[in-house]
Design a protein around this motif. Structure first.
Motif, short mmCIF file in Angstrom:
data_model
loop_
_atom_site.label_atom_id
_atom_site.label_comp_id
_atom_site.label_asym_id
_atom_site.label_seq_id
_atom_site.Cartn_x
_atom_site.Cartn_y
_atom_site.Cartn_z
N LEU A 148 -17.00 -2.57 4.04
CA LEU A 148 -16.89 -2.70 2.59
C LEU A 148 -15.48 -2.39 2.10
O LEU A 148 -15.23 -2.29 0.93
N LYS A 156 -6.96 -2.03 -1.63
CA LYS A 156 -7.03 -0.58 -1.79
C LYS A 156 -5.88 0.06 -1.02
O LYS A 156 -5.63 -0.29 0.13
N PRO A 157 -5.19 1.01 -1.65
CA PRO A 157 -4.15 1.69 -0.89
C PRO A 157 -4.77 2.36 0.33
O PRO A 157 -5.78 3.06 0.22
N GLU A 158 -4.20 2.14 1.48
CA GLU A 158 -4.84 2.63 2.70
C GLU A 158 -4.45 4.08 2.92
O GLU A 158 -3.53 4.41 3.64
N THR A 159 -5.20 4.94 2.25
CA THR A 159 -4.83 6.34 2.21
C THR A 159 -5.44 7.12 3.36
O THR A 159 -4.75 7.64 4.22
N ALA A 160 -6.77 7.14 3.36
CA ALA A 160 -7.45 8.01 4.32
C ALA A 160 -7.39 7.45 5.74
O ALA A 160 -7.43 8.19 6.70
N ALA A 161 -7.29 6.12 5.82
CA ALA A 161 -7.30 5.52 7.14
C ALA A 161 -5.91 5.59 7.76
O ALA A 161 -5.32 4.59 8.12
N VAL A 162 -5.39 6.79 7.85
CA VAL A 162 -4.02 6.95 8.33
C VAL A 162 -3.84 6.41 9.73
O VAL A 162 -4.66 6.71 10.59
N VAL A 217 -13.05 5.69 13.59
CA VAL A 217 -12.34 5.81 14.87
C VAL A 217 -11.91 7.26 15.10
O VAL A 217 -12.15 7.84 16.16
N GLY A 244 -12.36 -0.22 14.13
CA GLY A 244 -11.73 0.58 13.09
C GLY A 244 -11.94 0.05 11.69
O GLY A 244 -11.56 0.69 10.73
N ASN A 302 -13.06 7.66 8.37
CA ASN A 302 -12.37 6.99 9.47
C ASN A 302 -13.22 7.08 10.73
O ASN A 302 -13.16 8.06 11.46
N ARG A 341 -13.80 -0.95 8.35
CA ARG A 341 -15.03 -0.68 7.60
C ARG A 341 -15.41 -1.92 6.81
O ARG A 341 -14.55 -2.56 6.22
N PRO A 382 0.81 -1.21 0.00
CA PRO A 382 0.00 0.00 0.00
C PRO A 382 0.84 1.27 0.00
O PRO A 382 1.79 1.41 0.77
N SER A 423 -2.43 -6.28 4.23
CA SER A 423 -1.13 -5.63 4.24
C SER A 423 -0.04 -6.61 4.66
O SER A 423 0.99 -6.74 4.00
#
Lengths: 338, 330
Positions: B319, B324-330, A210, B315, A208, B317, A5, B197
Motif C-alpha cells: 500500500l 510519500k517521502p521515504e522516511t521510515a524505510a531507511v 525487511v 522490501g 520495515n 509494501r 523524497p 524516486s
C-alpha cells in the motif's frame, strides 16, 4: 512540484508521528462529543439508556472485526474479504441449523469457518507471496460467491431459540452482550498491541518488513497469524449478526468491508502501515455508530448516510494533510501549489 | 523481462482460446459469429473500465470509485435526456464524459496535492459519489420508456457488423496501445509507478502522473455511465454496484501489477474477455447464475497466485504510496 523524497532521521519522524497521533485521538474525542451533543439536541429520545443501548448495535459487530483489521493494516497488510467471510460463516451455520445441530456446534461452525477462511488468506499471502489486497479481492468473491452458490435465493431462518442471545441478549439492564464482548476484546487488543513484545513487532513489520525480519521477527508467521485471527473475528461477528437478524441471506453484511476499513482509517491507523492505536479505532467505531444512529433518528435515508461517512473519511484524512501542506509552504519556494 | 511479458500475454491468450474451444465443443452455437459479437458487446464495458483502472494501477494507485462514477454519470446523462429528449446523443456523451473527468480529477487532486493514499480517497469517494446518485435522482428510477430512442439506439447501432459500443472498446484499445507504448505520457505513467524516486530524479512529476491517470480513468468511467444506463435501459442508485472488483479482477488476471509499473493493454483485454467468456458460458453449462461469483472468485484467486510468482519483492509494501517521502524505510 518535482519533489525529491526528503529523508529525516527516523527518531525525529517517530516523534512527529507519535505527537500527531496523540492529537488525532483528541480530535476524535471532540468529534464524538460534538456528535453526541448534536444527537441529544436533534432528538429528545436520544438520551435514554435503552436508546443509547440500541445505538451501540450500529457498530459493535463491525468493530469486532475492525480490531484485528487494525493489526493487519498496521502490519502493512489488508483484508478486503472480511464481509465475504461473514457471509460464508453465516451460511455454514444456517446449513448446520437446518440439519438440527445444537447450539455449541453452531457456534463452533461459525468460528471454524471464519478461521479456515482467514488461514486461506494467510496462506495466499505468505506461502504464495500474493500481495494481500489482490489475494483478498479474489477470496472476497470466492467466499461470498460460495455463500451465493450454496444458498441461492433461499433464506435460512431455522435457528434454535437460544441462538438469539448473542445478538439480542443483554448482560445487565440495557448493556448488551455484544457491547460487553466488544469492550473485552478491545481491552485485550489494546493490551496486546501496545504493551507486549508481539504488539511492538507488528509495528516493526509495518514500518520495515525487511529490517524486522533481519532483527529476528518471524514476519511470515506474524502475517499468517494476523490473517487467521481476522478471519476468526469475522466468524465471531457473523455469529453476532446472524443471531441479531435471526436469518441468513447470501447478501448478509454486504459492503461491510468498506465500513470496517473506514473505521480503522478514521481511527488514525496509517494505511501504509506502521502507525495507529486501538484507542483511535474504538473512538472511530463509536463515532460511526453514533453518527449513523443520529441520522437514523432524523430519518436520513441510509444512502445519504453513506455520503456522510465517505465524506467524513476524506475530510479527516485530508484535513491534517492540508494543514501540513499549508504550513510547509513558507519554507519551500512559493510556487509549490501550482 | 520483455520476453516474459510477451509470453505471459500469449499464455493467457492461449488459455482463453482453450476455454472458448472447450465450451464450443460442448455447445457449438457458442462459437457462432453472432454469439461471439454479442459476447464482445457484453464485455465491452468491462474492457473500457479495466483500461481506466489499469492507468491508475500503473502509477501505484487503485481506483475503487469507478463503478460509483458509472452510476452518477449514467444517472445525470439519463436525467439530462429525460429533460431534453430531443437534444440527441451528443450532449449526453459530452455531459457524461465531463462528469466523469471532474469526479476523476477530484480523486486525482487529493492524491496528488495532499498525497493521500488512493485507496483511502477512492474508498471515501465511492460512497460519496454513490450517495450523490440518490440525491440527484431523489431515489427514483429512470426507466427505458423515459429515455429517448436516440439515447437507447446509439450504442446499439450496427456498424460493419458490430455495435457502436464494441467500436468504442476497440477504438479505446487502439488509442491505449499508442498512448502507453509510443507516447511520452504513457512511458511516464509506467516510470512513475515502476520506480517513483528514479522517475522524480528523471524529471517526471510522479504526483501529476497519478492525477492524469485518475482523470483519464474518471473520463472513461463517465462515458461508461451513459453506455451502461443505455445498454441496460435503466438508471438507478445501485447501477454497477460492486463492479469495481470485477474491473480490478480483469486487470489482475491480465497481468497488471498492483505494485505499479507493470501491465499491458493486450493483457487487460484478454483478462476482460476471459471473465466475459466465463460469465456467458456458465448458464450454458447449467450452473445457476448464483455460481458465477464463486467461479470467478476461484479464477481470480488462481490467477493472482500464478501472477505473484517472484513479483513481490520482499522490501516493498503493497500500500506504499509513490510520492510519500521515504522516511521510515531507511
Amino acid at each position: 512540484m518535482s519533489d525529491v523524497p526528503v529523508t529525516l532521521p527516523v527518531a525525529v519522524m517517530h516523534k512527529l508521528r507519535l505527537r500527531s497521533f496523540i492529537r488525532w485521538e483528541w480530535l476524535l474525542v471532540l468529534v464524538v462529543i460534538a456528535d453526541f451533543a448534536l444527537n441529544t439536541f436533534a432528538s429528545p429520545y436520544f438520551l435514554d439508556p435503552w436508546t443509547l443501548s440500541d445505538a451501540t448495535f450500529n457498530f459493535t459487530e463491525k468493530a469486532v472485526v475492525a480490531l484485528p483489521m487494525a493489526f493487519l493494516i498496521i502490519a502493512g497488510e489488508i483484508d478486503i474479504s472480511v464481509a465475504g467471510i461473514m457471509a460464508l460463516a453465516s451460511v455454514m451455520m444456517g446449513l448446520a441449523a437446518e440439519a438440527g445441530a445444537p447450539l455449541p456446534v453452531l457456534l463452533a461452525i461459525g468460528l471454524v469457518t471464519g478461521l479456515a477462511a482467514g488461514c486461506i488468506n494467510g496462506a495466499l499471502v505468505t506461502t504464495f507471496n500474493v500481495p494481500s489486497i489482490v489475494a483478498t479481492i479474489g477470496t472476497m468473491s470466492l467466499f461470498r460467491g460460495s455463500a451465493y452458490a450454496i444458498l441461492g435465493d433461499r433464506v435460512f431462518k431455522s435457528y434454535p431459540h437460544a441462538f438469539a442471545y448473542f445478538g439480542q441478549g443483554y448482560v445487565a439492564g440495557p448493556v448488551s452482550f455484544e457491547l460487553v464482548l466488544f469492550v473485552l476484546l478491545a481491552i485485550v487488543a489494546g493490551a496486546v498491541l501496545h504493551f507486549t513484545a508481539p504488539g511492538r513487532r507488528v509495528y516493526a513489520i509495518g514500518n520495515n518488513p525487511v529490517a524486522a525480519a533481519l532483527s529476528g521477527v518471524r514476519v511470515t508467521n506474524y502475517r499468517f497469524l494476523l490473517f487467521a485471527v481476522t478471519g476468526l473475528a469475522a466468524g465471531l461477528a457473523s455469529i453476532l449478526l446472524t443471531s441479531r437478524l435471526g436469518s441468513t441471506r447470501p447478501s448478509i453484511a454486504d459492503g461491510w468491508e468498506l465500513d470496517i476499513i473506514t473505521m480503522v482509517v478514521l481511527g488514525g491507523v496509517a494505511v501504509e502501515g506502521g502507525a495507529g492505536s486501538i484507542v483511535g479505532v474504538v473512538l472511530a467505531a463509536v463515532l460511526m455508530g453514533l453518527l449513523t444512529f443520529g441520522m437514523g433518528l432524523l430519518n436520513v435515508p441510509g444512502i445519504v448516510m453513506k455520503i456522510v461517512t465517505g465524506g467524513l473519511l476524506i475530510v479527516v484524512v485530508a484535513g491534517p494533510a492540508l494543514v501540513r501542506r499549508l504550513r510547509a509552504l513558507p519554507h519551500r519556494h512559493r510556487g509549490g501549489l501550482g | 523481462m520483455h520476453f516474459f511479458k510477451f509470453s505471459r500475454d500469449a499464455g493467457l491468450g492461449a488459455l482463453t482460446l482453450l476455454l472458448l474451444a472447450l465450451v464450443s465443443i460442448a455447445f457449438p452455437a457458442f462459437i457462432s459469429p453472432s454469439n461471439l459479437f454479442g459476447m464482445f458487446d457484453d464485455t465491452a464495458l468491462l474492457i473500457l473500465l479495466a483500461f481506466g483502472e489499469m492507468l491508475v494501477l500503473l502509477t501505484r494507485g487503485v481506483d475503487l470509485s469507478n463503478s460509483a462514477v458509472v452510476a452518477l454519470a449514467g444517472m445525470i446523462a439519463a436525467l439530462l435526456n429525460q429533460a431534453m429528449p430531443e437534444a440527441g446523443v451528443l450532449p449526453v456523451l459530452a455531459i457524461s464524459l465531463l462528469v466523469g473527468l471532474l469526479l476523476g480529477m477530484f480523486n486525482g487532486i487529493l492524491v496528488w496535492q495532499l498525497r493521500l493514499p488512493s485507496m483511502v480517497v477512492t474508498l471515501g469517494t465511492m460512497s460519496v459519489y454513490r450517495g450523490l446518485v440518490f440525491v440527484a435522482s431523489g431515489g427514483a428510477w429512470v426507466n427505458s420508456n423515459q429515455m429517448s430512442p436516440a439515447f437507447l439506439d446509439f450504442i446499439r447501432a450496427n456498424v460493419l457488423g458490430i455495435t457502436v459500443l464494441s467500436w468504442f472498446a476497440i477504438g479505446l484499445v487502439a488509442v491505449a496501445v499508442i498512448l502507453l507504448r509510443y507516447r511520452p505520457l504513457g512511458r511516464n505513467l509506467y516510470a512513475a509507478g515502476n520506480n517513483p524516486s528514479a522517475a522524480a530524479y528523471a524529471g517526471i512529476d510522479v504526483g501529476r502522473m497519478q492525477f492524469v491517470a485518475f482523470t483519464l480513468a474518471g473520463g472513461i468511467s463517465g462515458l461508461c455511465g451513459y453506455f451502461w444506463v443505455s445498454r441496460f435501459g435503466v438508471a438507478y442508485t445501485d447501477v454497477a454496484l460492486g463492479f469495481e472488483m470485477q474491473v480490478i479482477a480483469a486487470c489482475v488476471i491480465g497481468g497488471v501489477s498492483m505494485a505499479g509499473g507493470v501491465g499491458t493493454v493486450t493483457g487487460v483485454v484478454i483478462g476482460a474477455l476471459f471473465l466475459g467468456i466465463i460469465k456467458n458460458a456458465l448458464p450454458l453449462i447449467g450452473l445457476s447464475p448464483f455460481w458465477q461469483m464463486a467461479v470467478s472468485g476461484l479464477v481470480i484467486t488462481g490467477a493472482v497466485v500464478v501472477n505473484a510468482r517472484g513479483e513481490r519483492s520482499p522490501g516493498r509494501r503493497i500500500l506504499e504510496q509513490s510520492s510519500k517521502p521515504e522516511t521510515a524505510a531507511v
